[in-house]
Design a protein around this motif. Structure first.
Motif, short mmCIF file in Angstrom:
data_model
loop_
_atom_site.label_atom_id
_atom_site.label_comp_id
_atom_site.label_asym_id
_atom_site.label_seq_id
_atom_site.Cartn_x
_atom_site.Cartn_y
_atom_site.Cartn_z
N PRO A 164 53.92 21.94 -12.74
CA PRO A 164 53.41 21.48 -11.55
C PRO A 164 53.80 22.59 -10.41
O PRO A 164 54.70 23.01 -10.33
CB PRO A 164 54.58 20.30 -11.42
N PRO A 165 52.89 22.34 -9.14
CA PRO A 165 51.70 21.49 -9.18
C PRO A 165 50.45 21.67 -10.02
O PRO A 165 49.32 21.09 -9.85
CB PRO A 165 51.61 21.52 -7.78
N PHE A 166 50.43 22.82 -10.62
CA PHE A 166 48.96 23.20 -11.57
C PHE A 166 49.02 22.72 -12.69
O PHE A 166 49.88 22.33 -13.48
CB PHE A 166 49.23 24.97 -11.67
N SER A 167 47.68 22.47 -13.07
CA SER A 167 47.27 21.95 -14.14
C SER A 167 46.60 22.92 -15.20
O SER A 167 45.67 23.60 -14.67
CB SER A 167 46.09 20.54 -14.16
N GLY A 168 47.15 22.75 -16.55
CA GLY A 168 46.40 23.91 -17.25
C GLY A 168 45.06 22.96 -18.07
O GLY A 168 44.45 23.96 -18.84
N VAL A 169 44.55 22.01 -17.64
CA VAL A 169 43.59 21.45 -17.99
C VAL A 169 42.77 20.98 -16.88
O VAL A 169 43.19 20.60 -15.84
CB VAL A 169 43.95 20.39 -18.90
N PRO A 170 41.36 20.83 -16.96
CA PRO A 170 40.43 20.36 -15.79
C PRO A 170 40.97 18.83 -15.35
O PRO A 170 41.17 18.18 -16.35
CB PRO A 170 39.12 20.41 -16.38
N THR A 171 41.00 18.60 -14.24
CA THR A 171 41.19 17.25 -13.66
C THR A 171 40.21 17.05 -12.61
O THR A 171 39.46 18.00 -12.28
CB THR A 171 42.71 17.31 -12.95
N GLN A 172 40.38 15.88 -12.15
CA GLN A 172 39.57 15.33 -11.03
C GLN A 172 39.93 16.08 -9.58
O GLN A 172 39.04 15.82 -8.61
CB GLN A 172 39.19 13.88 -10.71
N HIS A 173 41.17 16.48 -9.45
CA HIS A 173 41.89 17.01 -8.42
C HIS A 173 41.57 18.49 -8.26
O HIS A 173 42.48 19.62 -8.89
CB HIS A 173 43.23 16.91 -8.06
N ILE A 174 40.79 18.99 -7.70
CA ILE A 174 40.33 20.43 -7.36
C ILE A 174 40.83 21.15 -6.01
O ILE A 174 40.38 20.54 -5.00
CB ILE A 174 38.76 20.68 -7.64
N VAL A 175 41.48 22.10 -6.18
CA VAL A 175 42.13 22.75 -4.81
C VAL A 175 41.12 24.06 -4.88
O VAL A 175 41.37 24.97 -5.82
CB VAL A 175 43.58 22.98 -4.90
N GLU A 176 40.67 24.22 -3.65
CA GLU A 176 40.03 25.64 -3.60
C GLU A 176 41.04 26.30 -2.25
O GLU A 176 40.88 25.82 -1.37
CB GLU A 176 38.52 25.41 -2.99
N ALA A 177 41.17 27.53 -2.74
CA ALA A 177 41.98 28.47 -1.77
C ALA A 177 41.62 29.94 -1.87
O ALA A 177 41.70 30.48 -3.11
CB ALA A 177 43.24 28.29 -1.76
N ASP A 178 41.06 30.56 -0.75
CA ASP A 178 40.85 32.12 -0.92
C ASP A 178 39.96 32.45 -1.93
O ASP A 178 39.89 33.48 -2.59
CB ASP A 178 42.00 32.99 -1.06
N GLY A 179 38.81 31.40 -2.30
CA GLY A 179 37.84 31.74 -3.20
C GLY A 179 38.28 31.25 -4.81
O GLY A 179 37.27 31.42 -5.79
N THR A 180 39.25 30.92 -4.97
CA THR A 180 39.91 30.48 -6.40
C THR A 180 39.93 28.89 -6.38
O THR A 180 40.51 28.29 -5.49
CB THR A 180 41.38 31.18 -6.63
N ARG A 181 39.56 28.34 -7.54
CA ARG A 181 39.76 27.15 -7.89
C ARG A 181 40.91 26.70 -8.80
O ARG A 181 40.99 27.24 -9.80
CB ARG A 181 38.45 26.53 -8.62
N TYR A 182 41.87 25.92 -8.17
CA TYR A 182 42.90 25.47 -9.04
C TYR A 182 42.85 23.87 -9.36
O TYR A 182 42.20 22.95 -8.55
CB TYR A 182 44.20 25.32 -8.32
N PHE A 183 43.18 23.48 -10.38
CA PHE A 183 43.32 21.95 -10.75
C PHE A 183 44.66 21.40 -10.61
O PHE A 183 45.69 22.19 -11.23
CB PHE A 183 43.06 21.71 -12.59
#
Length: 146
Positions: free
Chosen positions: A64-83
């Motif tokens: 937490p707060p990062f997911s190691g699997v794809p989820t519907q909650h996507i965060v984009e910061a400085d060109g990187t996508r995080y779940f």
């Protein structure tokens, strides 16, 4: 710094840099240790509710707060996508990174796309509400469901 803290920091640094969960080998390499010691640390971190692991005990489901699997909650910061694991964690990722971000998700009831700008002071006021069905004190009772 104790060993478990080294492992935890290596996990978070990998997530921050790549948007993906590290493998035990990635963590072992980054701290110059062996994989077996890293896997033992994973179990201790799990017991402290700092990690949620997949059934194999080696794959990180959540740091937490990062997911190691794809989820519907996507965060984009400085060109990187995080779940993110959930809508709440989607706000935690920009805070953890100390970066402005855009959160993309959807309403669980209607499926309507939701987008939220988050700057260093917090989220911009949306015209929708965030609601948790499960009280925060109960989230770890079934952290994957929550």
């Amino acid at each position: 710094m104790d060993f478990d803290t080294q492992v935890k920091l290596a996990i978070y640094k990998h997530f921050a840099a790549t948007g993906n969960a590290p493998s035990p080998g990635d963590v072992a390499t980054s701290i110059a240790e062996n994989v077996e010691s890293v896997l033992e640390s994973y179990q201790r971190l799990r017991a402290q509710r700092l990690l949620a692991l997949e059934a194999d005990g080696a794959s990180i489901r959540m740091a937490p707060p990062f997911s190691g699997v794809p989820t519907q909650h996507i965060v984009e910061a400085d060109g990187t996508r995080y779940f993110a694991n959930c809508a709440w964690d989607a706000l935690g990722i920009p805070a953890a990174l100390h970066k402005a971000a855009t959160v993309h998700s959807q309403c669980a009831q209607s499926g309507e796309p939701l987008h939220l700008q988050v700057d260093l002071q917090g989220p911009q006021p949306p015209d929708w509400l965030f609601h948790c069905l499960v009280p925060a004190a109960k989230w770890w009772d079934d952290i994957v469901f929550t």
